[in-house]
Design a protein around this motif. Sequence first.
Motif, PDB file in Angstrom:
ATOM      1  N   UNK A   1       0.824  -1.213   0.000  1.00 49.67           N
ATOM      2  CA  UNK A   1       0.000   0.000   0.000  1.00 49.67           C
ATOM      3  C   UNK A   1       0.855   1.258   0.000  1.00 49.67           C
ATOM      4  N   UNK A   2       2.010   1.215   0.673  1.00 42.36           N
ATOM      5  CA  UNK A   2       2.819   2.423   0.803  1.00 42.36           C
ATOM      6  C   UNK A   2       3.356   2.908  -0.549  1.00 42.36           C
ATOM      7  N   UNK A   3       3.486   1.997  -1.513  1.00 41.03           N
ATOM      8  CA  UNK A   3       3.956   2.421  -2.834  1.00 41.03           C
ATOM      9  C   UNK A   3       2.993   3.439  -3.455  1.00 41.03           C
ATOM     10  N   UNK A   4       1.709   3.332  -3.128  1.00 47.58           N
ATOM     11  CA  UNK A   4       0.726   4.257  -3.695  1.00 47.58           C
ATOM     12  C   UNK A   4       0.783   5.630  -3.034  1.00 47.58           C
TER      13      UNK A   4
ATOM     14  N   UNK B   1      -6.111   3.634  -3.138  1.00 52.39           N
ATOM     15  CA  UNK B   1      -6.157   2.488  -4.041  1.00 52.39           C
ATOM     16  C   UNK B   1      -5.148   1.415  -3.630  1.00 52.39           C
ATOM     17  N   UNK B   2      -4.138   1.820  -2.841  1.00 51.77           N
ATOM     18  CA  UNK B   2      -3.167   0.839  -2.380  1.00 51.77           C
ATOM     19  C   UNK B   2      -3.800  -0.250  -1.532  1.00 51.77           C
ATOM     20  N   UNK B   3      -4.789   0.102  -0.715  1.00 53.78           N
ATOM     21  CA  UNK B   3      -5.460  -0.901   0.107  1.00 53.78           C
ATOM     22  C   UNK B   3      -6.236  -1.879  -0.776  1.00 53.78           C
TER      23      UNK B   3
ATOM     24  N   UNK C   1       9.993   2.625  -1.026  1.00 56.44           N
ATOM     25  CA  UNK C   1       8.576   2.607  -1.365  1.00 56.44           C
ATOM     26  C   UNK C   1       7.721   1.904  -0.304  1.00 56.44           C
ATOM     27  N   UNK C   2       8.322   1.079   0.559  1.00 51.80           N
ATOM     28  CA  UNK C   2       7.556   0.001   1.167  1.00 51.80           C
ATOM     29  C   UNK C   2       7.447   0.048   2.685  1.00 51.80           C
ATOM     30  N   UNK C   3       7.372   1.241   3.252  1.00 48.85           N
ATOM     31  CA  UNK C   3       7.034   1.371   4.657  1.00 48.85           C
ATOM     32  C   UNK C   3       8.041   0.717   5.580  1.00 48.85           C
TER      33      UNK C   3
END
Length: 521
Positions: A74-77, A87-89, A427-429
């Motif tokens: 989700x964090x990429x969005x 929209x990531x979720x 990108x990924x938290x």
Amino acid sequence: MMSHWIRRHPYWVAIAAGLASATGFAPLDLWPLALICFAVWLWLVHDAPTLKSALLRGWTFGVAHFTIGNNWIQHAFDYQDKMPPALGYVAVVALALYLAVYPMLAGGLAWRFASPRSVGDLRTPPGPGFVLVAAAAWIVAEWLRATMFTGYAWNPLGMVWLPAFGIAQAASWIGTYALSGVAILAAGALLLAVGRRWALPAVTVAALALVAVIGRSPTPATGPDRPLVRVVQPNFGQEHVGSPGYNARILQAMMDLSGTPGRRPRLIVWPEGTVNYYVEDGYPPEWYWQADPAAVRDSIAGHLGPRDVALIGGTALEFGPAGKLAGAGNSIFVIRPDATLAGRYDKSHLVPYGEYLPMRSILEPLGLSRLVMGDYDFLPGPGPETIRIPGFGKVGMQICYEIIFSGQVVDAAHRPDFIFNPSNDAWFGTWGPPEHLAQARMRAIEEGLPILRATPNGISAVVGADGRLIDTIPHGKAGAIEVPLPAPEPPTLFARMGNWMAFLVVGLFLAAAVAIRAAKR
């Protein structure tokens, strides 16, 4: 009473167990809890009254498991200005709906071929034959998950053994997918122990204890004759990309962190995508509007000693016959002290929807090109490559996502001395980076090769050939690691045989299940 409630609400139990099972991986590493959750999965599948319900229970468990395990996507969005972050979720859940097909397949195979309920026997509790078939089916399903539609091998179940380091060393013999089957076997042993059926649990515990004791000895310390490796982490997050002066600032930060040349040769390694200028000559002149490639190389080479070499991440352009841009390579460049390029590697296993748009002619008119950063696709390289660097040996290259594919990270005909794995985990938290590092460590164990891992904001690391962390730079911190280049180990059994070992374990599990069934007749 509890079993009666579970039988009345199997899908709620499957959801709860699936959610909790994802905590067995990094960063939480609650692997005993994960084994308990998979024991619940086995019980739910075995207790299903029909094949359809067994499939649905396996799929429900899988949806919950993969939703939590892939939450980092989700964090990429958050950094994609063409699409709303919410929209990531949706993307995480949509991916989980697909990935859950593989636990569903494993559960369905186990129920169909090993559950007494498949022939109408509703009284027989789970037995060792069922557990063995389920473990074999899980290995096959997981291998399919890593293969189908270019594959998605993130967090195979065998990764839960990494904190139990001695057991994780078995990956050097049988690989990660087979270790996933061992995890199902261990979960099944817990289930049988609850039912006071002690034979398989006793054998499993004894075997795991033996493996943990036999696990390979630590990698020998490297001596003063070894060259140095310097891993650089500038701590630039994805939120900085595109800000005024970003390209110059991150390049300067990388050079400042590259240190001072000394007597010993140094291999300086930079993260993926941190050089945002073109460094190759020969492109049409209009592509060099930001900087002259020779000047960029000179700047980098100015921080190298006479025997130093730099491995940097950047972009290579490919042009068609009429000089029209055809695509780009996500690349690693080898830069010598004289500012010349000594080699280039192009990423082969690209991320669909991240680095290229599948079926572009169909999806682009639908507006889905907004999922891909940039206006053109990355083009895949030929596969794992080994580049010889005088003074440092042979280096294998694997960029970012490529490192997660067990058995696919080394050119077997030209075995390297170590693997360089630049990545961009910005990108990924907070969950993505430790999960990614854990998978790189498992590749080191499988292949018996050190891995140098450089990322923009963590976690960067030097990993020994046995998977141990020699040194790391934490997430969210700028810094550099400078240590002697770790030595490789001799090729492991898995390095020689690859994932044929996983299918050998499948055969052994199935043979044992057949022998148990025959002994009961």
